[in-house]
Design a protein around this motif. Sequence first.
Motif, PDB file in Angstrom:
ATOM      1  N   ASP A  88      -3.925   3.939  10.590  1.00 40.74           N
ATOM      2  CA  ASP A  88      -2.666   4.082   9.853  1.00 40.74           C
ATOM      3  C   ASP A  88      -1.461   4.092  10.795  1.00 40.74           C
ATOM      4  O   ASP A  88      -0.307   4.088  10.331  1.00 40.74           O
ATOM      5  CB  ASP A  88      -2.655   5.379   9.032  1.00 40.74           C
TER       6      ASP A  88
ATOM      7  N   GLY B   8      12.909   1.825   9.660  1.00 41.94           N
ATOM      8  CA  GLY B   8      11.552   2.105  10.111  1.00 41.94           C
ATOM      9  C   GLY B   8      11.416   3.473  10.744  1.00 41.94           C
ATOM     10  O   GLY B   8      12.337   3.963  11.413  1.00 41.94           O
TER      11      GLY B   8
ATOM     12  N   ARG C 128       4.312  -1.369   6.322  1.00 41.47           N
ATOM     13  CA  ARG C 128       4.090  -0.883   7.677  1.00 41.47           C
ATOM     14  C   ARG C 128       3.736  -2.052   8.590  1.00 41.47           C
ATOM     15  O   ARG C 128       3.252  -3.085   8.135  1.00 41.47           O
ATOM     16  CB  ARG C 128       2.991   0.179   7.711  1.00 41.47           C
ATOM     17  N   GLN C 129       4.003  -1.835   9.869  1.00 39.15           N
ATOM     18  CA  GLN C 129       3.714  -2.862  10.855  1.00 39.15           C
ATOM     19  C   GLN C 129       3.141  -2.211  12.106  1.00 39.15           C
ATOM     20  O   GLN C 129       3.838  -1.433  12.779  1.00 39.15           O
ATOM     21  CB  GLN C 129       4.964  -3.677  11.199  1.00 39.15           C
TER      22      GLN C 129
ATOM     23  N   TRP D  86       7.040   0.891   0.315  1.00 40.43           N
ATOM     24  CA  TRP D  86       6.773   1.137   1.724  1.00 40.43           C
ATOM     25  C   TRP D  86       5.897   0.004   2.263  1.00 40.43           C
ATOM     26  O   TRP D  86       4.924  -0.406   1.609  1.00 40.43           O
ATOM     27  CB  TRP D  86       6.056   2.469   1.920  1.00 40.43           C
TER      28      TRP D  86
ATOM     29  N   GLY E 237       8.547  10.388  10.152  1.00 40.28           N
ATOM     30  CA  GLY E 237       7.463   9.953  11.003  1.00 40.28           C
ATOM     31  C   GLY E 237       7.192  10.944  12.127  1.00 40.28           C
ATOM     32  O   GLY E 237       7.985  11.860  12.375  1.00 40.28           O
TER      33      GLY E 237
ATOM     34  N   TYR F 167       6.622   2.465   9.793  1.00 41.61           N
ATOM     35  CA  TYR F 167       6.692   2.394   8.339  1.00 41.61           C
ATOM     36  C   TYR F 167       8.123   2.084   7.916  1.00 41.61           C
ATOM     37  O   TYR F 167       9.068   2.758   8.354  1.00 41.61           O
ATOM     38  CB  TYR F 167       6.225   3.709   7.716  1.00 41.61           C
ATOM     39  N   TYR F 168       8.263   1.083   7.057  1.00 38.77           N
ATOM     40  CA  TYR F 168       9.563   0.655   6.569  1.00 38.77           C
ATOM     41  C   TYR F 168       9.654   0.853   5.064  1.00 38.77           C
ATOM     42  O   TYR F 168       8.703   0.548   4.342  1.00 38.77           O
ATOM     43  CB  TYR F 168       9.766  -0.838   6.854  1.00 38.77           C
TER      44      TYR F 168
ATOM     45  N   ARG G 267       3.685  -7.405   9.213  1.00 41.37           N
ATOM     46  CA  ARG G 267       4.063  -6.327   8.299  1.00 41.37           C
ATOM     47  C   ARG G 267       3.191  -6.411   7.050  1.00 41.37           C
ATOM     48  O   ARG G 267       2.987  -7.501   6.504  1.00 41.37           O
ATOM     49  CB  ARG G 267       5.539  -6.455   7.929  1.00 41.37           C
TER      50      ARG G 267
ATOM     51  N   ALA H  75       1.502   3.000  12.746  1.00 38.99           N
ATOM     52  CA  ALA H  75       2.392   1.857  12.541  1.00 38.99           C
ATOM     53  C   ALA H  75       3.826   2.356  12.406  1.00 38.99           C
ATOM     54  O   ALA H  75       4.064   3.560  12.252  1.00 38.99           O
ATOM     55  CB  ALA H  75       2.002   1.085  11.278  1.00 38.99           C
TER      56      ALA H  75
END
Length: 123
Positions: free
Chosen positions: A86, A116, A35-36, A33, A8, A90-91, A42, A88
Amino acid sequence: VQLQASGGGLVQPGGSLRLSCEASGRTFSTMAWFRQAPGKEREFVAARRTGNIMRYANSVKGRFTISRDNAKNTVYLQMSSLKPEDTAVYYCAATQKSLITGIMATTLSYESWGQGTLVTVSS
């Protein structure tokens, strides 16, 4: 079992970024993947299952690509044409199940989650 996400950072609109998620302790059939964004729930981004079955969220189709290196037990998310929306955390998520595409987007389908990595798209 551990999922370690990385990659990231801060990128300008229109730019690209590649996220990585390395799994250790277990081999997973489906990796994904999510994202939140701040103040939001999420949401699903992309998933890939053994046999090269993939699913993408409509919001990222044509811009993001999910890939896997089975030898490294790692899943990647190549993100291009990035937009401010976009932005966020990301997990990465994984499961030993071979998920059908219909439930790939559901958080409850995955039993393992990474910590994340933050992606910020801003000029």
